[in-house]
Design an enzyme around this catalytic site. Sequence first.
Site: not given
Ligand code: URA
Length: 433
Positions: A82, A161, A168, A183, A187
């Site tokens: 990621h 999320d 947010r 967050s 995932k």
């Molecule tokens: N990427 C995400 O998936 N969540 C965040 O809060 C910031 C970047």
Amino acid sequence: MDVRSLIQHKRDGASLSEAQINSIIGAYVDGTMADYQMSALAMAIFYQGLDDEELQAWTTAMVNSGVRLKMASVPGSKVDKHSTGGVGDKMSIPLAPLVAACGAQVPMISGRGLGLTGGTLDKLESIPGFQTRLNESDFERAVAENGCAIVGQTDDLVPADRKLYALRDVTGTVACDPLIVSSILSKKVAEGIDSLILDVKCGSGAFMQDINSARRLAARLVKTAKGQGLRCGALITDMNQPIGRMVGNALEIRESIALLKGEGPRDSWNLILELGSRMLVYAKEARNIDDGKELLESAQRRGRALARFEEMIEIQGGNPAILENPDLLPTASSQVEVTSPREGLLASWSATNIARAAAVLGAGRQKVDDQIDPAVGIELIAEPGQRVSTGDVLAILHVNDKGIQEAQDLVAKAAHFDGSVQLRKDRVLDWIE
Ligand code: URA
């Protein structure tokens, strides 16, 4: 649950218990906690933070808000990577098939871009026919068949999320370490992987502008991921300059194809080797990082990585003929050159201004439902460290009808002359494990 007293509790700097956090996330997802209450709580967390125990509980509650994939039919070790997001960051696209070609299983759930440039899904969707909306069983089948797939978050995966991130985004609470960590990781945990390599971007074109804040975020991500049962390490990599030469959705697919054919820019290939070799070590397909790099080089040279990408495109409904003929990708109606106003040494490209230029041409979106133009973007011609003469072409803008003059000005401003040439070959600033 008395939501108001929990908000006050956090506002005043106290810790929330696991049971309180479970109730909050549960109530938010089922609608009994209102958006305005969650906004207030997110702002309280923005200022007061979450301690390690709270962050672990918050992440678990987010994962448990939806389904957790098991990937039972996928044999072997499952690994993902990621990135916290950078300009021209198309690394996931060549990495997934490349790492899969070396024996690891790569189930990747990616995002769309919000802000200046498109995300991995936007880039892939510029391939005619390519589907990123696979349901859970088709996603699992695709990984079982080909060792990799890149899809979007399904409706059932971490619904907390999806709701909270959108909130947010409009309440000034995105740039908050514990909310970012939970967050991202919720995932990743829900997708059923065993290990994760993180690429935390640092520099003017990234969320984290300085090395200390990048290290702080990386350390928190790694610690929380381990607490969730993942093997995890984070590279911190330089994001002061765009990655590679192409910025824009279809242009980045062209560059991904070039990378898999061994014809891509060196900085990007080196970054792929750094990320991919660590993925292979974690998946137990390589003994160490050097061994991993050799495996990746060989998979590229023998055409095995390109074959995986071809299969991935086919399985996900796209037209694999783009690999032989990239002109089948969306193409802008015209190209506009940006030339050098002077003679000198090109020291660097500003990632921020290049990203802004791509955005004004239409490559990114400001709101979730904005349309992006897959064809437009910027091709950097001159490289940092190169001496240029007046009138030499620095960059080519791929344009349709939007923002041409503004993009030209931004790209001209992005070229910095005569400073020190800063780009490290591999972009790696640190490794936290
Ligand atoms: N990427 C995400 O998936 N969540 C965040 O809060 C910031 C970047």
